[in-house]
Enzyme design. Structure first.
Site, PDB file in Angstrom:
ATOM      1  N   HIS A   1       5.208   7.523  -9.698  1.00 15.90           N
ATOM      2  CA  HIS A   1       4.260   6.868  -8.789  1.00 15.90           C
ATOM      3  C   HIS A   1       3.550   5.755  -9.560  1.00 15.90           C
ATOM      4  CE1 HIS A   1       1.825   7.371  -4.910  1.00 15.90           C
ATOM      5  NE2 HIS A   1       1.346   6.298  -5.503  1.00 15.90           N
TER       6      HIS A   1
ATOM      7  N   GLU B   1       7.300   3.775  -3.605  1.00 16.05           N
ATOM      8  CA  GLU B   1       7.203   2.337  -3.329  1.00 16.05           C
ATOM      9  C   GLU B   1       7.936   1.473  -4.349  1.00 16.05           C
ATOM     10  OE1 GLU B   1       3.232   1.074  -2.355  1.00 16.05           O
ATOM     11  OE2 GLU B   1       3.131   2.460  -0.653  1.00 16.05           O
TER      12      GLU B   1
HETATM   13  C1  GCO Z   1       0.400   2.535  -2.738  1.00 22.42           C
HETATM   14  C2  GCO Z   1       0.370   3.863  -3.344  1.00 22.42           C
HETATM   15  C3  GCO Z   1      -0.946   4.504  -3.347  1.00 22.42           C
HETATM   16  C4  GCO Z   1      -2.138   3.666  -2.926  1.00 22.42           C
HETATM   17  C5  GCO Z   1      -2.266   3.568  -1.432  1.00 22.42           C
HETATM   18  C6  GCO Z   1      -3.447   2.736  -0.976  1.00 22.42           C
HETATM   19  O1  GCO Z   1       0.823   2.417  -1.627  1.00 22.42           O
HETATM   20  O2  GCO Z   1      -0.054   1.575  -3.353  1.00 22.42           O
HETATM   21  O3  GCO Z   1       1.396   4.715  -3.006  1.00 22.42           O
HETATM   22  O4  GCO Z   1      -1.001   4.808  -4.697  1.00 22.42           O
HETATM   23  O5  GCO Z   1      -3.290   4.206  -3.436  1.00 22.42           O
HETATM   24  O6  GCO Z   1      -1.135   2.995  -0.883  1.00 22.42           O
HETATM   25  O7  GCO Z   1      -3.333   1.426  -1.422  1.00 22.42           O
END
Ligand code: GCO
Length: 400
Positions: A120, A165
């Site tokens: 992550h 992501e």
């Molecule tokens: C992302 C991540 C999260 C974030 C959330 C809010 O999407 O950036 O998976 O870690 O905290 O999305 O921005």
């Protein structure tokens, strides 16, 4: 889909996963062997705040696991930290593996289904120092890390997200920085995008050998909405940023959809939120149906891979807006399911107010965390979502 009991309620199937999500770096604290920790402490960093102790979840994970279960949720998505498991290349920390095994055990004891994310955003320092995702052997190193993590995963973890992501990961290499306007999603570096797809596949090869594990990856969906006549522009803009990664999820056990807002695409590309519309603490347009766009795009581009909403939520200090937003989002999820899309669950971002990649200001949590004492206090939205999880019924009285 079960019939709806009353016009003021929407009913979800009994096996639907109801949960909340976090990520290690955003909650654990003192993730000192990660590249983000290095970045936070580099002189002149553009980040406003360092993560520090975060929510001290490294020691207090039991509290949030117990709370989520008591609230009525059934699933907890969290990430395990590569920088802790393999703090130096080739050295696997048994203590870190044991730590994450205890987290999985705590979920089982509380009656929560764990969903684990292997990556992550954060990398071990050593991985970043040798070029990170820009090196050709990165997929191999990620596969080895996946193997190292197997003792955690074989403790009864049914759902595994390889990379969170990847479009954001590749975007951070491609085009990012403090000068990028808020409504512009960074353009992924194509080489890094391709490397991430390989890493995902190599990791899945390891995971699919284990009976009972379902694996996929979680994509930031951005609900690109073309103005009339701008369909081609939206496609050209959206393909490298989202579609490419959804297409790569074909054949996976599930695909994770993460959605927060939409981006309207005009003749000149992405447009900022219109003057006067409600925006969140992130500066994003308040747009609850975004998750429906993400689910539909994922379902279409994967040729029908089951969808799990692995993140959806809102940064707000007004918890009534969280309930309203989530009502709108769950209505869109329900509509997608009514239309025949196989959506298996909804995991709210986030379980806790946490470190939002450079600042503690935006509060996404269902549960507030006191920054001095680390005391966890569920907000009304946490009780509200827990009640929906218990009953499988979404009340529509808080509709946005
Ligand atoms: C992302 C991540 C999260 C974030 C959330 C809010 O999407 O950036 O998976 O870690 O905290 O999305 O921005």
């Amino acid at each position: 889909m079960p019939p709806n009991p009353t016009p003021n309620q929407l009913r979800f199937p009994s096996h639907f996963l109801w949960g909340a999500a976090t990520a290690a770096h955003q909650t654990e604290g003192n993730n000192v062997n990660s590249d983000w920790w290095v970045r936070e402490h580099t002189p002149g960093t553009s980040l406003a705040e360092a993560s520090g102790d975060a929510c001290d979840s490294f020691h207090r994970y039991g509290e949030e696991i117990r709370l989520l279960a008591e609230l009525g949720l059934t699933t907890y998505r969290f990430s395990i930290e590569w920088a802790r498991i393999e703090p130096e290349q080739g050295f696997v920390s048994r203590a870190a593996i044991d730590h994450y095994r205890r987290m999985v055990a705590a979920c089982h004891e509380a009656g929560l289904t764990p969903m684990l994310t292997l990556h992550h955003f954060t990398n071990p320092r050593w991985f970043a120092a040798r070029g990170g995702w820009q090196t050709p052997d990165a997929p191999e190193l990620f596969a080895r890390y996946t193997e190292a993590a197997l003792p955690v995963l074989t403790d009864g973890v049914a759902w595994v997200c390889t990379i969170n992501e990847p479009n954001g990961v590749a975007g951070a290499v491609g085009q990012s920085g403090p000068n990028l306007p808020n409504h512009v999603y960074a353009l992924p570096d194509p080489q890094v995008s391709a490397t991430l797809v390989l890493a995902h596949r190599r990791s899945r090869e390891v995971l699919t050998a284990i009976p009972g594990i379902k694996s996929g990856w979680a994509i930031a969906t951005q609900a690109f909405q073309p103005e009339p006549g701008c369909e081609q522009i939206a496609h050209t803009y959206g393909h490298p940023r989202e579609d490419f990664f959804l297409e790569a999820a074909r054949g996976d056990d599930f695909v994770g959809v993460q959605a927060y807002t939409r981006t309207v695409i005009g003749p000149d590309g992405p447009k900022p939120p219109r003057e006067g519309v409600e925006t969140t603490q992130m500066g994003w347009e308040y747009y609850p149906p975004a998750v429906g766009d993400g689910i539909r795009n994922a379902w279409k581009l994967t040729d029908g891979v089951p969808v799990i909403v692995t993140e959806n939520g809102i940064a707000t200090a007004d918890d009534t807006r969280r309930i309203a937003y989530t009502t709108g989002a769950l209505t869109a999820v329900h509509q997608a399911m009514t239309d025949g899309i196989d959506v298996r669950g909804y995991l709210h971002w986030s379980a806790l107010d946490n470190y939002e990649w450079g600042t503690y200001h935006p509060t996404f949590g269902l549960i507030a965390v006191d920054r001095q004492t680390f005391t966890r206090t569920p907000k009304p939205s946490a009780h509200w979502l827990g009640q929906i999880a218990r009953t499988g019924r979404l009340p529509l009285d808080a509709a946005p």
